[in-house]
Scaffold this motif. Structure first.
Motif, short mmCIF file in Angstrom:
data_model
loop_
_atom_site.label_atom_id
_atom_site.label_comp_id
_atom_site.label_asym_id
_atom_site.label_seq_id
_atom_site.Cartn_x
_atom_site.Cartn_y
_atom_site.Cartn_z
N SER A 252 2.39 1.59 -1.81
CA SER A 252 1.45 1.37 -0.72
C SER A 252 1.59 2.44 0.35
N TYR A 253 0.48 3.11 0.67
CA TYR A 253 0.50 4.07 1.77
C TYR A 253 0.79 3.38 3.09
N ILE A 254 0.29 2.17 3.26
CA ILE A 254 0.53 1.44 4.49
C ILE A 254 2.02 1.21 4.70
N ARG A 255 2.73 0.87 3.63
CA ARG A 255 4.18 0.66 3.76
C ARG A 255 4.87 1.96 4.19
N GLU A 272 -3.52 -6.69 10.13
CA GLU A 272 -4.28 -5.43 10.11
C GLU A 272 -3.83 -4.55 8.95
N ALA A 273 -2.53 -4.53 8.69
CA ALA A 273 -2.00 -3.71 7.59
C ALA A 273 -2.59 -4.16 6.26
N GLY A 274 -2.66 -5.48 6.04
CA GLY A 274 -3.23 -6.01 4.80
C GLY A 274 -4.69 -5.65 4.65
N LEU A 276 -6.27 -3.06 5.97
CA LEU A 276 -6.37 -1.63 5.70
C LEU A 276 -6.02 -1.30 4.25
N ASP A 277 -4.99 -1.97 3.74
CA ASP A 277 -4.59 -1.69 2.37
C ASP A 277 -5.63 -2.19 1.37
N TRP A 278 -6.29 -3.30 1.68
CA TRP A 278 -7.35 -3.81 0.80
C TRP A 278 -8.54 -2.85 0.78
N ALA A 279 -8.79 -2.19 1.89
CA ALA A 279 -9.91 -1.25 1.97
C ALA A 279 -9.65 0.03 1.19
N TRP A 285 -0.60 -4.15 -0.01
CA TRP A 285 0.26 -4.64 1.06
C TRP A 285 -0.29 -5.95 1.63
N GLY A 286 0.60 -6.93 1.84
CA GLY A 286 0.23 -8.17 2.50
C GLY A 286 -0.90 -8.91 1.83
N SER A 287 -1.95 -9.20 2.59
CA SER A 287 -3.06 -10.02 2.09
C SER A 287 -3.83 -9.34 0.97
N ALA A 288 -3.66 -8.02 0.81
CA ALA A 288 -4.35 -7.32 -0.27
C ALA A 288 -3.96 -7.90 -1.63
N THR A 289 -2.71 -8.31 -1.77
CA THR A 289 -2.25 -8.89 -3.04
C THR A 289 -2.91 -10.23 -3.31
#
Length: 410
Positions: A252-255, A272-274, A276-279, A285-289
């Motif tokens: 993950s780039y966010i991580r 917010e991190a989740g 951004l990672d979903w986008a 990261w986070g909610s993206a999973t």
């Protein structure tokens, strides 16, 4: 096949602007130089004209190398921190302005005003104590607030003050417990404690290095566009696409970017991190999973057989996580498919494309990224897509990095 560290971020560390910040997933300056400056698959000559496009900008490696060759480039980036950093990194600055700022900051940090300064700000980063101890955090927080009052925050406008914020971003990693011995960031057992004089010394050293390299002007123009690479829309057509997208490996780039983004105000919470990672393509990261469980692929997409086979094997390999990871792989390549599909309208006749990607493995099931990408490109009308191995990625014998090349003809 050797690991060839010259084809990784490690090659960039002492190359002027390319070494300003460390980002492990960044790709090598040398790869771009070889495509632009040496014999390549199609041209068999040095590329000396035309517009270069990088739809996965990252830290602007492609754009800056192209500018060093005197070429113009356009870059796409969806992450707001990388968009800011790449814009600041690829601009030309006045040497007089650079020297004036350096002198001003040195004098300010040596003044009685700074010595008596009481404000401090600590970002709302989860598990921040893994990165810095309380003493170091206090000094970093004080420097952060002082710089903010003196210079204002990071800005997308052309401003020499951005060089100071890049120096601060470099400082927070140098003073942290981050361990970069692996492909993804890990942590040392204990955090070193830095006194205020040490923090200021490291900051000035970084600012001097960045200021000196920023004086070397780029010959070509670099234009950074904030946008989603799945729906590229440029105001002119391009002659070359040179890029390294995320890999289908859950890095993950966010991580990796989290400390930079929190300290510089580009991120305020885990939620917010989740988002951004979903986008972003490949984000987990986070909610993206959790969102993967409800995501559905467009049923009209004709998937490559090797992708379908890999997804089915991953889904069946682990009762707990197999379904999620199968969804992750499927979505990754569907997003890549959308990228290639919508990219076509932006390509000049005869455009050459170069993509650096790695394969991956889940539960012992290979995801043959090279074969899947080539099949996707063929299905959309790209000509003669081929993949060549450029290096071995780690000790696992089956993991490699590929350079995938193709052309577009109307």
């Amino acid at each position: 096949m050797a690991k060839n560290k010259d084809y990784t971020f490690k090659y960039n560390q002492n190359l002027g602007r390319h070494g300003w910040l460390r980002l492990t997933p960044a790709y090598s300056v040398k790869l771009v130089e070889e495509i632009l400056g040496e014999d390549n698959l199609f041209s068999k000559k040095k590329i000396s004209s035309g517009t270069v496009f990088d739809p996965f900008c990252g830290t602007a490696t492609t754009g800056i190398v192209a500018a060093e060759y005197g070429l113009n480039s356009m870059l796409y980036e969806i992450n707001p921190f990388l968009y800011w950093f790449s814009t600041a990194k690829s601009q030309n600055y006045s040497s007089v302005d650079i020297d004036d700022q350096l002198t001003h900051i040195k004098e300010s940090l040596n003044s009685d005003h700074y010595k008596e300064y009481c404000k401090s700000w600590i970002p709302p980063m989860k598990n921040i104590e893994r990165w810095w101890d309380s003493i170091t955090l206090e000094h970093l927080g004080k420097l952060h607030e002082f710089l903010f009052e003196e210079l204002g925050g990071p800005t997308i406008r052309s401003s020499v003050s951005n060089l100071a914020w890049i120096s601060f971003a470099r400082l927070i990693i140098e003073s942290s417990a981050a361990d970069f011995g692996h492909i993804s960031v890990s942590f040392k057992e204990t955090c070193n404690s830095y006194e205020e004089t040490e923090i200021l010394s490291l900051f000035i050293k970084s600012l001097e290095y960045i200021s000196d390299s920023a004086k070397h002007s780029l010959k070509g123009n670099v234009k950074i566009i904030s946008g989603d690479s799945r729906n590229v829309c440029l105001d002119e057509k391009v002659n070359y696409v040179i890029t390294s997208p995320p890999y289908p490996n859950r890095i993950s780039y966010i991580r990796e970017l989290r400390p930079y983004m929190y300290w510089l105000g580009f991120l305020n919470s885990g939620e917010e991190a989740g988002e951004l990672d979903w986008a972003a393509i490949g984000g987990t990261w986070g909610s993206a999973t959790s969102k993967l469980s409800t995501w559905k692929c467009d049923t009209s997409w004709s998937k490559p057989a090797c992708l379908t086979d890999a997804v089915n094997k991953i889904r069946e390999s682990d009762s707990k996580n197999g379904k999620t990871l199968a969804q992750y792989v499927l979505k990754f390549f569907y997003d890549i498919y959308l990228h290639f599909k919508n990219l076509i309208k932006n390509l000049e006749n005869g455009c050459e494309l170069y993509y650096i990607l790695g394969n991956s493995s889940f539960y012992g099931n290979m995801v043959h990224t090279d074969l899947i990408i080539c099949e996707i490109m063929k299905s959309l009308g790209y000509k003669n897509p081929v993949a060549k191995v450029i290096r071995k990625r780690n000790s696992k014998k089956e993991l490699f990095e590929f350079q995938i090349e193709a052309t577009w003809h109307t």
